[in-house]
Scaffold this motif. Structure first.
Motif, short mmCIF file in Angstrom:
data_model
loop_
_atom_site.label_atom_id
_atom_site.label_comp_id
_atom_site.label_asym_id
_atom_site.label_seq_id
_atom_site.Cartn_x
_atom_site.Cartn_y
_atom_site.Cartn_z
N ARG A 1 13.35 -1.38 -4.22
CA ARG A 1 12.98 -2.06 -5.46
C ARG A 1 12.46 -3.48 -5.20
O ARG A 1 12.43 -4.30 -6.11
N LEU A 2 12.05 -3.75 -3.99
CA LEU A 2 11.63 -5.10 -3.64
C LEU A 2 10.42 -5.55 -4.46
O LEU A 2 9.45 -4.80 -4.63
N VAL A 3 10.48 -6.81 -4.92
CA VAL A 3 9.36 -7.45 -5.60
C VAL A 3 8.74 -8.48 -4.68
O VAL A 3 7.52 -8.60 -4.57
N THR A 4 9.59 -9.25 -3.98
CA THR A 4 9.11 -10.22 -2.99
C THR A 4 9.90 -10.04 -1.70
O THR A 4 11.11 -9.80 -1.73
N LEU A 5 9.22 -10.16 -0.57
CA LEU A 5 9.85 -10.01 0.74
C LEU A 5 9.28 -11.03 1.70
O LEU A 5 8.06 -11.16 1.85
N SER A 6 10.18 -11.78 2.34
CA SER A 6 9.79 -12.73 3.39
C SER A 6 10.66 -12.46 4.60
O SER A 6 11.89 -12.51 4.53
N CYS A 7 10.02 -12.15 5.75
CA CYS A 7 10.79 -11.74 6.92
C CYS A 7 9.91 -11.83 8.16
O CYS A 7 8.69 -12.02 8.06
N PRO A 8 10.51 -11.66 9.37
CA PRO A 8 9.69 -11.57 10.59
C PRO A 8 8.89 -10.28 10.63
O PRO A 8 8.97 -9.45 9.73
N MET A 9 8.14 -10.11 11.71
CA MET A 9 7.25 -8.96 11.87
C MET A 9 8.02 -7.65 11.80
O MET A 9 9.17 -7.56 12.22
N LEU A 10 7.35 -6.60 11.26
CA LEU A 10 7.97 -5.29 11.06
C LEU A 10 7.25 -4.23 11.90
O LEU A 10 6.13 -4.45 12.35
N ASP A 11 7.90 -3.09 12.07
CA ASP A 11 7.25 -2.01 12.80
C ASP A 11 6.35 -1.21 11.84
O ASP A 11 6.34 -1.42 10.63
N TRP A 12 5.59 -0.26 12.43
CA TRP A 12 4.57 0.45 11.64
C TRP A 12 5.18 1.32 10.56
O TRP A 12 4.65 1.44 9.46
N GLU A 13 6.33 1.95 10.83
CA GLU A 13 6.98 2.79 9.83
C GLU A 13 7.39 1.99 8.61
O GLU A 13 7.32 2.48 7.48
N THR A 14 7.81 0.76 8.83
CA THR A 14 8.22 -0.08 7.70
C THR A 14 7.01 -0.54 6.89
O THR A 14 7.08 -0.65 5.66
N TRP A 15 5.90 -0.79 7.56
CA TRP A 15 4.67 -1.10 6.82
C TRP A 15 4.31 0.07 5.91
O TRP A 15 3.91 -0.12 4.76
N LYS A 16 4.43 1.28 6.42
CA LYS A 16 4.14 2.45 5.59
C LYS A 16 5.11 2.56 4.42
O LYS A 16 4.71 2.90 3.30
N HIS A 17 6.39 2.24 4.68
CA HIS A 17 7.38 2.25 3.59
C HIS A 17 7.00 1.24 2.50
O HIS A 17 7.04 1.56 1.30
N LEU A 18 6.63 0.03 2.91
CA LEU A 18 6.28 -0.99 1.92
C LEU A 18 5.05 -0.62 1.12
O LEU A 18 4.93 -0.98 -0.06
N SER A 19 4.13 0.10 1.74
CA SER A 19 2.91 0.49 1.01
C SER A 19 3.22 1.48 -0.11
O SER A 19 2.40 1.65 -1.02
N HIS A 20 4.39 2.11 -0.07
CA HIS A 20 4.77 3.07 -1.09
C HIS A 20 5.64 2.45 -2.19
O HIS A 20 6.09 3.17 -3.08
N LEU A 21 5.89 1.14 -2.10
CA LEU A 21 6.72 0.47 -3.11
C LEU A 21 5.84 -0.06 -4.23
O LEU A 21 5.13 -1.06 -4.05
N PRO A 22 5.87 0.53 -5.41
CA PRO A 22 5.04 0.04 -6.52
C PRO A 22 5.51 -1.30 -7.06
O PRO A 22 4.75 -1.99 -7.75
N THR A 23 6.75 -1.68 -6.73
CA THR A 23 7.31 -2.93 -7.26
C THR A 23 6.89 -4.16 -6.45
O THR A 23 6.94 -5.28 -6.95
N LEU A 24 6.48 -3.96 -5.19
CA LEU A 24 6.23 -5.08 -4.29
C LEU A 24 4.97 -5.86 -4.70
O LEU A 24 3.87 -5.31 -4.74
N LEU A 25 5.16 -7.17 -4.97
CA LEU A 25 4.06 -8.03 -5.40
C LEU A 25 3.72 -9.12 -4.38
O LEU A 25 2.57 -9.53 -4.29
N LYS A 26 4.72 -9.59 -3.65
CA LYS A 26 4.50 -10.71 -2.73
C LYS A 26 5.15 -10.39 -1.39
O LYS A 26 6.33 -10.06 -1.32
N LEU A 27 4.35 -10.49 -0.31
CA LEU A 27 4.84 -10.21 1.04
C LEU A 27 4.48 -11.36 1.96
O LEU A 27 3.32 -11.78 2.03
N GLU A 28 5.47 -11.87 2.67
CA GLU A 28 5.27 -12.96 3.61
C GLU A 28 5.93 -12.63 4.94
O GLU A 28 7.13 -12.36 5.00
#
Length: 345
Positions: free
Chosen positions: A57-84
């Motif tokens: 249910r993430l809307v904003t996320l700020s974190c260090p670098m992620l792996d490719w599977e997590t990038w794919k997970h985030l692309s499927h989150l309709p709630t995510l608006l801000k990524l840092e």
């Protein structure tokens, strides 16, 4: 039911915390490790990526670098608006090129990469992603090669944000090897018709810009308010933008408030007696030049006539000090009674 959380490290406690907070919407993780060995980096990356995939249910996320599977997970989150992505790893494991997919982050409006040690992984992500709702893009790297800069600009121009992107900030913080070649970024940004802010700062190579490019860009960016193009050796390499080219381009961007570009004033190609086309929105002007100013008084008169709201040109060069002195005198001479004191400051 915790909705917002800031963590100071990536450790085993992240696992139990995330699995218990299924309603988490705003997550910020500051990485402050005491060691930087490769094994520790790999373990942190694996742990961080695995736990973030629990967040749905993430809307904003700020974190260090992620792996490719997590990038794919985030692309499927309709709630995510801000990524840092903040403070990448000094020696990160490379993203696997196996099974790379074109990702679509449908609702992200703000995308930021800060204090990166290695830009290759981020560029890989950008090359395989689309951001059709993106409004703000910021990329801040400790070092960026000329090839990487070209790849980044190309990827950004192909990420499907042409109709939405309003702010682009790209900067390189540390001085590395010098490149005698020029980067030509303007053509990559001509697709962004809604652009309001463009700030480019590079320390390792020069940026090429001429009158035709500037005119074409301003004709496509009618809403632009801030344009700043800066590179370390702007005072050494002669710019191809002239005073006449600058004023011609300014006539196409009536909302421009802040301008910083290198300019060639070896020859003043504007008739000081010509009827000026005044630009009344510009409030901040910084010009870098590699040539000496032969006639500061004439230059000040032209700037005062064409840019009536500019009281000084921001620059550390002594030649500009004399131009600014004449500018102040001109403003005092034409100012309404009672306002001249503030103009002399």
């Amino acid at each position: 039911m915790l909705h917002r959380c800031h963590l100071l490290s990536v450790d085993e406690g992240l696992q139990s915390f995330v699995t218990r907070c299924i309603a988490l919407e705003h997550l910020c993780i500051h990485r402050t490790p005491e060691t930087h060995d490769i094994d520790n980096t790999a373990n942190e990356l694996s742990l961080l990526s695995d736990r973030i995939r629990w967040c749905t249910r993430l809307v904003t996320l700020s974190c260090p670098m992620l792996d490719w599977e997590t990038w794919k997970h985030l692309s499927h989150l309709p709630t995510l608006l801000k990524l840092e992505i903040d403070r990448g790893y000094e020696d990160p494991p490379s993203l696997s090129n196996r099974d790379l997919l074109n990702l679509s982050f449908l609702n992200i409006t703000s995308l930021s990469f800060r204090q990166l040690y290695d830009s290759a992984n981020i560029i890989t992500v950008m090359q395989h992603s689309q951001f059709p709702s993106l409004k703000k893009f910021k990329f801040q790297a400790n070092y960026l090669s000329l090839e990487e800069a070209e790849q980044l600009l190309h990827a950004l121009s192909h990420c499907k944000a042409c109709r939405t992107l309003e702010e682009i900030i790209i900067c390189c913080l540390e001085v590395g090897p010098k490149y005698h070649e020029f980067l030509t970024p303007t053509p990559h940004f001509l697709c962004f018709t809604q652009l309001r802010t463009l700030q480019l700062m590079f320390t390792d190579f020069c940026i090429y810009l001429d009158n035709d490019m500037l005119l074409q860009a301003m004709s496509i960016w009618p809403h632009i308010r801030t344009l700043e193009i800066d590179y370390l050796d702007a005072y050494i390499f002669s710019s191809e933008v002239t005073l006449h080219g600058l004023f011609t381009a300014l006539s196409l961007c009536p909302h421009l408030h802040t301008l910083k570009i290198p300019i060639n004033i070896a020859t003043i190609d504007v008739d000081p007696d010509a009827e000026p086309i005044q630009h009344t929105s510009l409030r901040s002007l910084e010009l870098e030049t590699s040539s000496e100013i032969e006639d500061p008084e004439t230059l000040a008169g032209i700037i005062s006539a064409w840019l009536p709201c500019i009281y000084r040109v921001q620059n550390l060069g002594r030649d500009w000090d004399e131009v600014n002195m004449h500018l102040r005198f001109l403003k005092v001479a034409t100012a309404p009674y009672g306002t001249y004191g503030s103009l002399l400051k």
